[in-house]
Design an enzyme around this catalytic site. Structure first.
Site, PDB file in Angstrom:
ATOM      1  N   ASP A 242       1.299 -14.896 -46.590  1.00 40.50           N
ATOM      2  CA  ASP A 242       0.253 -15.004 -45.565  1.00 40.50           C
ATOM      3  C   ASP A 242       0.869 -15.342 -44.211  1.00 40.50           C
ATOM      4  OD1 ASP A 242      -2.302 -14.862 -44.585  1.00 40.50           O
ATOM      5  OD2 ASP A 242      -2.860 -16.905 -45.155  1.00 40.50           O
TER       6      ASP A 242
ATOM      7  N   GLY B  79      -8.458 -28.207 -37.273  1.00 38.00           N
ATOM      8  CA  GLY B  79      -8.762 -26.797 -37.499  1.00 38.00           C
ATOM      9  C   GLY B  79      -9.356 -26.590 -38.878  1.00 38.00           C
ATOM     10  N   GLN B  80     -10.031 -25.439 -39.051  1.00 35.77           N
ATOM     11  CA  GLN B  80     -10.631 -25.071 -40.323  1.00 35.77           C
ATOM     12  C   GLN B  80     -10.281 -23.629 -40.627  1.00 35.77           C
ATOM     13  OE1 GLN B  80     -14.665 -26.282 -39.086  1.00 35.77           O
ATOM     14  NE2 GLN B  80     -14.710 -27.627 -40.874  1.00 35.77           N
ATOM     15  N   GLY B  81      -9.986 -23.361 -41.895  1.00 39.62           N
ATOM     16  CA  GLY B  81      -9.606 -22.011 -42.281  1.00 39.62           C
ATOM     17  C   GLY B  81      -9.890 -21.766 -43.736  1.00 39.62           C
ATOM     18  N   GLY B  82      -9.315 -20.688 -44.246  1.00 44.53           N
ATOM     19  CA  GLY B  82      -9.550 -20.298 -45.621  1.00 44.53           C
ATOM     20  C   GLY B  82      -9.024 -21.303 -46.616  1.00 44.53           C
ATOM     21  N   GLN B  83      -8.001 -22.068 -46.239  1.00 44.23           N
ATOM     22  CA  GLN B  83      -7.401 -23.024 -47.168  1.00 44.23           C
ATOM     23  C   GLN B  83      -8.057 -24.401 -47.086  1.00 44.23           C
ATOM     24  OE1 GLN B  83      -5.117 -21.973 -49.294  1.00 44.23           O
ATOM     25  NE2 GLN B  83      -5.147 -19.926 -48.399  1.00 44.23           N
ATOM     26  N   GLY B  84      -9.049 -24.591 -46.208  1.00 49.93           N
ATOM     27  CA  GLY B  84      -9.721 -25.878 -46.088  1.00 49.93           C
ATOM     28  C   GLY B  84      -9.724 -26.374 -44.649  1.00 49.93           C
ATOM     29  N   THR B  85      -9.924 -27.700 -44.488  1.00 49.81           N
ATOM     30  CA  THR B  85     -10.011 -28.332 -43.169  1.00 49.81           C
ATOM     31  C   THR B  85      -8.792 -29.218 -42.953  1.00 49.81           C
ATOM     32  OG1 THR B  85     -12.423 -28.375 -43.350  1.00 49.81           O
ATOM     33  CG2 THR B  85     -11.432 -29.775 -41.664  1.00 49.81           C
TER      34      THR B  85
ATOM     35  N   LYS C  16      -4.615 -31.976 -44.872  1.00 54.20           N
ATOM     36  CA  LYS C  16      -5.399 -30.789 -45.224  1.00 54.20           C
ATOM     37  C   LYS C  16      -6.270 -31.103 -46.428  1.00 54.20           C
ATOM     38  CE  LYS C  16      -3.465 -26.874 -46.729  1.00 54.20           C
ATOM     39  NZ  LYS C  16      -2.788 -25.561 -46.623  1.00 54.20           N
TER      40      LYS C  16
END
EC number: 2.7.11.-
Length: 735
Positions: free
Chosen positions: A534, A416-422, A437
């Protein structure tokens, strides 16, 4: 004691004596006759008793008229050590005179411990000649050959079936009587001029060449032909006889191929009789006239003999060319220059390679140190040391280990990929699966968040928090390594790729209780209070048992014990963000309560926290949920797969708790301890009702009918408070 030593020495003496006796009894006597006419008789063959190998009369030679005979009447033409004996055997014939009168001569012989070699041919000579070999033993065997012609064959020397034919012989090993017969299948008087007779005989390969008309007429004068017989020593293999074989020094025991027993052969570089104890002597290849053992040095003067071989020795200033085995002059100058130049060049190359390797090592070390500082390694160490004792051992992983674990950060490994990285799926050397991560390249804000996440997770040891295994700070961007949770996120189950997983109300309530309990632990029972900041369905992972694991602590904050709130830059996810925190920038535990309320609404409704497909007034789930609750339309947003008649009151109570959590004013929201206790009370009440429905008599007996029938506030509040206290106690223990 002395008596025992004496007996021991006597035993050794007899053992050695017996061994020598065994060796000695297979050797011929000193006065044995070794000549019969011009032919030398060699052991294991011998003329008289004690001169041949005992126990096998086939080795006994009879000397008649200066001619050696084996088995009394078979003349021996030649002896050799390779297990074969060349003898002379009579031919068979059938002759016709001019009137057609027939005269026959047959040949037969008996072999005892000898056998007919396969290196012989059964041959027939004559027109319409039939050659027949019959053998008798345990198995009877016959072979035949037919030669046809009605006129003199061409003088080409070929034994091809016209006037002459030959076939291979493969008689059984147990055959002991052999008979050759000659005949003519059809006699014609016209044959008398060029083929009056037919002949049948055994002959060694290549010892008879057909001469057409000459042999057809004159073969009557040739009475015997050379034939090979096979022999061997004993009937055991080399392995079976071991050291008791009669093979002498510098010889080798070989199993006999065509028959039982064994034969002996001198080793390479030796020649003589291998059956005698000192029969195999070193051959001087430099002086011998033998073509078998002769040296191959181009100049005989360079040949030097050695035991078991030879070598070619060149004089000083020359070298041996092994291709031609000749001596050639050494080219000292060019050879030396080339050798020195090559060695010098290799030394320089090796030195340059070592320097480059050293420089690369220093560069890599410096780069790793640079990345370590760039990724906040020093800051992390400082903060960890100032944050008090850690609850988690953080392992430091190497850059190479992370590359191997992610297969070079392959796209197929991306989870997965998100605001905190991959996030990548990784496989460690012990085959354990982890989640890795990786921060976004060039995003300096990510470094602070990664350091913060390590700092926060080092203070947490809770069964419903994703476990941090370690980090890697040697890379250009920092990496965090977590335990791998296999069943996706809560978001996937509610809205994404796993939406068909059919989470029941029991599952959803269990997840809500576990998340609420985890947040209550972070706020109240961790060594340093922690605000997640969060909380959302995408940051709640589920394992195969649908156990919730809270993840992604990059935005989290540690709250000092003497403070209740912090003033920070607003950070969070739209739809879950506390409006009071958004407006004031003051972060406290009630911000997590708000976010959890939104998650609880998602669990109840299956709707996303923020959806622009809904009407403007309802795009935020909190507004949508509040309106539906106020207008008593809760059943419109909660699907039938969740709500039914049995759990209606539980759904309504959970909705009320969600509404309390999402109040605009933080001070009006309950604390996570209270939320967790209320949700736990729902589960306990549900369990109690199930049990009472199944066992009503036991329930009334154990609890008391007056309590079950009571409908007042006192009764229900007592039960609730007791349940709440139990839940709070569980939250505080963490594990």
């Amino acid at each position: 004691m002395k008596v025992q030593e004496g007996l021991f020495l006597v035993a050794i003496f007899f053992s050695l004596a017996c061994t020598q006796l065994v060796k000695g009894q297979h050797q011929p006597g000193e006065n044995c006759q070794n000549k019969c006419g011009n032919i030398t008789i060699e052991y294991p063959f011998g003329i008289s008793s004690g001169c041949y190998y005992p126990g096998n009369e086939s080795f006994s030679i009879t000397c008649k008229e200066d001619r050696p005979h084996v088995l009394s009447d078979i003349e021996v033409a030649n002896f050799n050590h390779s297990g074969q004996l060349q003898v002379l055997l009579n031919r068979s014939s059938t002759c016709y005179d001019e009137q057609g009168k027939k005269t026959e001569e047959d040949s037969s012989f008996t072999l005892e411990n000898l056998s007919l070699s396969a290196n012989n041919k059964l041959t027939a000579v004559g027109c319409n000649a039939l050659s027949l070999l019959d053998t008798f033993g345990m198995q009877n065997y016959s072979t035949a050959c037919l030669s046809l012609c009605d006129s003199p064959p061409e003088a080409d020397g070929e034994c091809n079936g016209r006037g002459c034919c030959r076939v291979d012989v493969s008689a059984p090993l147990d055959s002991y009587t052999f008979e050759t017969t000659s005949g003519r299948i059809k006699h014609m008087t016209s044959f008398h001029d060029f083929s009056p007779c037919t002949y049948a005989f055994l002959v060694e390969d290549d010892k008879f060449n057909f001469s057409s008309t000459e042999d057809l007429l004159n073969l009557r004068n040739v009475m015997r032909f050379p034939v090979l017989l096979d022999w061997s020593v004993g009937n055991q293999t080399c392995e079976q006889v071991g050291s008791t074989s009669i093979c002498g020094g510098n010889s080798t025991c070989l199993d006999s191929t065509p028959r039982n027993g064994y034969i002996c052969r001198c080793n390479e570089g030796f020649d003589g009789n291998p059956y005698l104890s000192a029969g195999c002597q070193d051959v001087n290849e430099c002086t011998t006239s033998s073509t078998i053992h002769r040296h191959n040095c181009s100049d005989p003067k360079t040949c030097r003999n050695k035991v078991g071989g030879f070598y070619c020795k060149c004089q000083s200033g020359y070298r041996l060319d092994t291709t031609t085995m000749s001596c050639k002059r050494k080219e000292f100058a060019w050879t030396t220059i080339l050798l020195v130049t090559t060695i010098g060049f290799l030394v320089i190359l090796l030195g340059v390679a070592c320097i480059q390797q050293r420089m690369k090592h220093l560069k890599d070390t410096k780069l790793r140190e640079q990345f370590f500082e760039q990724n906040g390694g020093g800051m992390l160490t400082q903060r960890l040391s100032g944050a008090g004792p850690s609850n988690v051992d953080v392992k430091i992983f190497t850059e190479d280990g992370m590359k191997k674990a992610t297969n070079g950060y392959a796209e197929s490994r991306i989870l997965g990929q998100g605001g905190q990285g991959t996030v990548y799926k990784g496989i460690l050397p012990d085959n354990s699966i982890v989640a890795i991560k990786k921060a976004r390249l060039g995003d300096s804000s990510q470094v602070e968040q990664f350091i913060n996440e390590v700092l926060v997770l080092s203070q947490i040891n809770h069964r419903n928090v994703v476990k941090l295994l370690g980090c890697c700070l040697e890379t250009e961007v920092p990496l965090l390594v977590y335990e791998f949770i296999t069943n996706g996120t809560l978001f996937d189950h509610l809205h994404g790729s796993m939406i068909d997983s059919s989470l029941t109300w029991e599952h959803r309530l269990k997840i809500a209780i576990e998340v609420a309990g985890t947040l209550a632990y972070l706020h109240s029972s961790a060594s340093i209070p922690i605000i997640h900041r969060d909380i959302k369905t995408a940051n709640i992972l589920l394992d195969v048992n649908l156990t919730a694991k809270v993840a992604d602590f990059g935005a989290s904050r540690l709250i000092p014990m003497d403070k209740e709130e912090l003033e920070t830059m607003v950070q969070g996810t739209l739809g879950y963000l506390d409006p009071e925190y958004y407006n004031t920038g003051l972060l406290n535990e009630k911000s997590d309560v708000y976010s959890f309320g939104v998650v609880l609404m998602e669990l109840l409704s299956g709707q996303k926290a923020l959806c622009f497909k809904r009407p403007q007034s309802s795009k935020h789930l909190v507004s949508y949920f509040a309106t539906a609750t106020k207008e008593n339309r809760l059943d419109e947003i909660i699907g039938g797969e969740v709500m039914n008649e049995d759990n209606l009151k539980e759904i309504q109570e959970a909705a009320r708790i969600a509404a309390e959590c999402t109040r605009l004013m933080g001070e009006e929201r309950p604390r996570m301890k209270e939320v967790a206790a209320k949700l736990e009370a729902l589960r306990v009440e549900k369990t109690k009702h199930k049990w009472s429905d199944q066992y009503p008599e036991e329930n009334e007996h154990l609890i008391g009918g007056h309590i079950l029938s009571a409908q007042g506030e006192t009764s229900s509040s007592i039960g609730y408070d007791s349940i709440k206290n139990v839940a709070i106690l569980d939250i505080e223990t963490g594990r």
